[in-house]
Write an enzyme that holds these catalytic residues in place. Structure first.
Site, PDB file in Angstrom:
ATOM      1  N   GLU A  51      29.220  10.950 -70.630  1.00 34.96           N
ATOM      2  CA  GLU A  51      27.974  11.510 -70.105  1.00 34.96           C
ATOM      3  C   GLU A  51      28.071  11.639 -68.590  1.00 34.96           C
ATOM      4  OE1 GLU A  51      25.218  12.838 -69.972  1.00 34.96           O
ATOM      5  OE2 GLU A  51      24.090  12.714 -71.841  1.00 34.96           O
ATOM      6  N   THR A  91      12.786  -1.355 -72.616  1.00 38.27           N
ATOM      7  CA  THR A  91      11.983  -1.642 -71.426  1.00 38.27           C
ATOM      8  C   THR A  91      12.798  -2.050 -70.208  1.00 38.27           C
ATOM      9  OG1 THR A  91      11.710  -3.960 -72.098  1.00 38.27           O
ATOM     10  CG2 THR A  91      10.013  -2.401 -72.818  1.00 38.27           C
ATOM     11  N   GLY A 104      15.418  -0.243 -68.554  1.00 35.51           N
ATOM     12  CA  GLY A 104      16.196   0.791 -67.881  1.00 35.51           C
ATOM     13  C   GLY A 104      15.822   0.904 -66.414  1.00 35.51           C
ATOM     14  N   THR A 142       9.528  -2.433 -64.073  1.00 37.22           N
ATOM     15  CA  THR A 142       9.048  -1.258 -64.792  1.00 37.22           C
ATOM     16  C   THR A 142       9.376  -1.400 -66.279  1.00 37.22           C
ATOM     17  OG1 THR A 142      11.096   0.027 -64.669  1.00 37.22           O
ATOM     18  CG2 THR A 142       9.633   0.141 -62.762  1.00 37.22           C
ATOM     19  N   ASN A 159      15.061  13.656 -72.197  1.00 35.87           N
ATOM     20  CA  ASN A 159      16.501  13.476 -72.015  1.00 35.87           C
ATOM     21  C   ASN A 159      17.009  14.261 -70.805  1.00 35.87           C
ATOM     22  OD1 ASN A 159      19.348  13.438 -72.368  1.00 35.87           O
ATOM     23  ND2 ASN A 159      19.132  13.149 -74.563  1.00 35.87           N
ATOM     24  N   ASP A 212      20.372  17.674 -75.354  1.00 34.81           N
ATOM     25  CA  ASP A 212      20.767  16.549 -74.506  1.00 34.81           C
ATOM     26  C   ASP A 212      20.692  16.990 -73.044  1.00 34.81           C
ATOM     27  OD1 ASP A 212      22.147  14.231 -73.422  1.00 34.81           O
ATOM     28  OD2 ASP A 212      23.013  13.908 -75.392  1.00 34.81           O
ATOM     29  N   SER A 213      21.700  16.662 -72.241  1.00 37.37           N
ATOM     30  CA  SER A 213      21.682  16.967 -70.814  1.00 37.37           C
ATOM     31  C   SER A 213      21.829  18.459 -70.560  1.00 37.37           C
ATOM     32  CB  SER A 213      22.796  16.197 -70.107  1.00 37.37           C
ATOM     33  OG  SER A 213      22.627  14.807 -70.276  1.00 37.37           O
TER      34      SER A 213
END
EC number: 3.1.1.-
Length: 325
Positions: free
Chosen positions: A46, A108, A110, A131, A183, A234-235
């Site tokens: 990625e 929770t 990331g 966060t 995403n 996706d990206s």
């Protein structure tokens, strides 16, 4: 007992493919060529992004390795391992630092951290301690602020969203919320349109922004395209003509849209009809050229083909974003 005289469905034509293309079958279509093999193992590649010197950085999500590829020699080196779990994207700041988005526990924990190209001098940008974001990707604007996607949720539990972080990295402003697994994200050349892929509901969002970069223009949030099939968009990245290139995860292809969100082309991975190299995740242009690099892996085919970068020429040269300005 089966009646052999009844009309019978057969696997012919498109139905013979492991990942049939139906609605986009008439689009201009090209097949990518191998460019660089990253590993013989099946790695979740990625985060393709180039620095000012034209060197390519990318990562693998589950093992956390950060790779560097020299496009001239195609040499691959491992620079460092992420200090956070499940890194998902790399973006290069104008000052040369790598901003790395990470998914944490996918629930929770990331966040985003910045570091040098050697993995030194770690700075928390969005802390996983303060966060509940599960951050998958980000894109800088020309001011040095950035938008990021919150990857949380399911198809029936839309917990994700898109947020903007001011250039001083102190203020986080929601742009859109209540979407499912936000995403990929890209910003148009004039910074008036934000593109976002919503993976588990197979949707493409086109968000028209006002001059402040955080207010949605009247009637500006639209969904110009619904994807089909497993797993989903996706990206993504743009070219200098504002075309959008969206990797289709689990489908071994990249779909291309014009600036209004109409599909105009697609790029296929070799062997996709046989279930090979299906995990296409991220397209990115070599700076100053129309040569597009696409990362994928062969995990769904028992990693037979390893982890690869493929290449084609796009419709136009890639757009040189924040790190080159």
């Amino acid at each position: 007992m089966a009646n052999q005289k009844l009309p019978t469905l057969k696997y012919t034509g498109k139905s013979e493919s492991a990942v049939p293309i139906v609605s986009e079958s008439e689009l201009q279509t090209v097949t990518a060529e191998p460019w660089v093999k990253i590993s013989d193992k099946g790695l979740q590649l990625e985060g393709l992004n180039f620095n000012r010197e034209g060197q390519l950085f990318l990562l693998d999500v589950f093992e956390g390795n950060i790779f560097k590829v020299n496009p001239a020699t195609k040499e691959v080196t491992t620079k460092f391992q992420s200090v956070k779990d499940n890194p998902a994207a790399i973006k290069v700041h104008k000052d040369g630092r790598l901003f790395i988005c990470y998914l944490g526990d996918f629930k929770t924990t990331g966040g985003i951290f910045a570091t040098t190209e050697k993995g030194e001098q770690i700075e928390e940008i969005i802390s996983d301690l303060n966060t509940e974001y599960c951050i998958d990707d980000m894109v800088f604007d020309s001011k040095g602020g950035f938008y990021f996607t919150d990857f949380r949720g399911y198809s029936t539990q839309p917990l994700g969203g898109v947020y903007y972080v001011d250039p001083d990295f102190k203020t986080v402003t929601p742009i859109i919320q209540n979407i499912s697994v936000a995403n990929g994200i890209a910003l148009s050349t004039d910074e008036k349109v934000l593109w976002v892929t919503e993976t588990t509901t197979n949707r493409l969002h086109r968000i028209a922004l006002e001059n402040d970069g955080v207010t949605i223009a009247p009637f500006g949030a639209t969904i110009p395209y619904y994807f089909t099939g497993h797993e989903g968009p996706d990206s993504c990245c743009i070219d200098s003509d504002d075309n959008l290139y969206v990797a289709m995860y689990g489908q071994g292809r990249v779909l291309v849209f014009n600036k209004r969100g109409y599909p105009i082309g697609q790029i296929l991975m070799p062997g996709r009809d046989d279930g090979k190299m299906l995990r296409t995740t991220h397209p990115q242009f070599i700076p100053g050229t129309n040569q597009l690099i696409i990362c994928t892996n062969d995990i769904e085919n028992h990693s037979e083909g390893g982890s690869m970068l493929y290449t084609v020429n796009g419709f136009a040269k890639g757009y040189e974003s924040y790190q080159f300005q």
